[in-house]
Design an enzyme around this catalytic site. Structure first.
Site, PDB file in Angstrom:
ATOM      1  N   TYR A  63      -2.123   0.854   9.985  1.00  0.00           N
ATOM      2  CA  TYR A  63      -2.422  -0.073   9.214  1.00  0.00           C
ATOM      3  C   TYR A  63      -0.759   0.308   8.421  1.00  0.00           C
ATOM      4  O   TYR A  63      -0.127  -0.762   7.524  1.00  0.00           O
ATOM      5  CB  TYR A  63      -3.206   0.454   9.304  1.00  0.00           C
ATOM      6  CG  TYR A  63      -3.720   0.222   7.065  1.00  0.00           C
ATOM      7  CD1 TYR A  63      -4.017  -1.590   7.068  1.00  0.00           C
ATOM      8  CD2 TYR A  63      -3.124   1.167   5.348  1.00  0.00           C
ATOM      9  CE1 TYR A  63      -4.282  -2.252   5.389  1.00  0.00           C
ATOM     10  CE2 TYR A  63      -2.651  -0.048   4.607  1.00  0.00           C
ATOM     11  CZ  TYR A  63      -3.943  -0.952   4.416  1.00  0.00           C
ATOM     12  OH  TYR A  63      -3.558  -1.686   2.851  1.00  0.00           O
ATOM     13  N   SER A  89       0.678  -1.402   0.374  1.00  0.00           N
ATOM     14  CA  SER A  89      -0.285  -0.049   0.173  1.00  0.00           C
ATOM     15  C   SER A  89       1.056   0.855  -0.009  1.00  0.00           C
ATOM     16  O   SER A  89       2.392   1.461   0.410  1.00  0.00           O
ATOM     17  CB  SER A  89      -0.334   0.328   1.097  1.00  0.00           C
ATOM     18  OG  SER A  89      -1.261   1.154   1.282  1.00  0.00           O
TER      19      SER A  89
END
Length: 231
Positions: free
Chosen positions: A145, A132
């Site tokens: 995250y 990501s």
């Protein structure tokens, strides 16, 4: 020539698009299903796929699940596309939010890779992590995250050096915001309206993954960043 890929996260988003592309061109898929019911649903969506029934939220259970799965001796690639996200400030996030994201986004990929490495080595195959943009830069409210994705980058970098002698290639793909159900959930957590047309199409990220998987053996695409195009 048909190849065999183990894919996590094939039920939604980038993983689902990629699984359909691989299956459509004749590759064999082994998918991770969190339970038997989900496995049945994935078989219906992706006919001909095999299953490893295991919940990535419980990495300790992966060894037993892999041991009883019907797997070939050689696996051409593992694609780690599963992920979970829970936003919040460091002040707000409970321990459960940290442990859940680290388990699914980092510990499970490490353990699944460990378990399958002999088969990947046998094929001189590849391990690909769908990371990501948060694996490169951490923003406010994304601490847990982003930490899991920064860890995933470290896992990939270390693995690449360790496995080069075995002919195993390792790739990280870093998509920006992509139009997936996860992105819709992120917008709900952010309290923002969701407009998928503003973001990368999951097909575009899948194309980048395929480019890495299909690279000729003389080259490794180590890190691929996919960003939204101009609007």
């Amino acid at each position: 020539m048909s190849r065999t890929f183990v894919v996590t996260g094939a039920g939604s988003g980038i993983g689902a698009v990629l699984a359909r592309r691989l299956l459509g061109r004749g590759d064999r898929l082994v998918l991770i299903a969190r339970d038997a019911a989900r496995g049945d649903a994935l078989r219906a969506e992706l006919p001909g796929s095999s299953m490893i029934v295991a919940d990535l939220a419980d990495p300790d259970a992966l060894a037993d699940a892999v041991a009883v799965a019907d797997l070939p001796d050689a696996v051409d690639g593992i694609v780690h596309a599963a992920g979970v996200v829970e936003l919040g400030t460091v002040e707000q996030l409970p321990v459960s939010a940290w442990t859940a994201q680290l388990a699914v986004n980092l510990v499970a990929p490490a353990e699944l890779t460990r378990l399958l490495l002999p088969r990947v080595r046998a094929a001189r195959g590849q391990v690909l992590f769908v990371n990501s943009g948060a694996g490169l830069t951490a923003h406010p409210e994304w601490s847990a995250y982003a930490a899991s994705k920064h860890g995933l980058r470290a896992l990939a970098d270390a693995l690449r050096g360790e496995e080069a002698a075995h002919g195993v290639r390792v790739t990280s793909v870093y998509p920006g915001r992509t139009a997936t159900p996860m992105q819709e959930k992120v917008h709900e957590q952010e309290g923002a309206a969701y407009d998928p047309s503003r973001f990368i199409d999951a097909e575009s990220v899948a194309a980048a993954v395929l480019a890495a998987l299909d690279a000729t053996p003389d080259a490794t695409l180590t890190d691929i960043t996919v960003r939204p195009g101009p609007r």
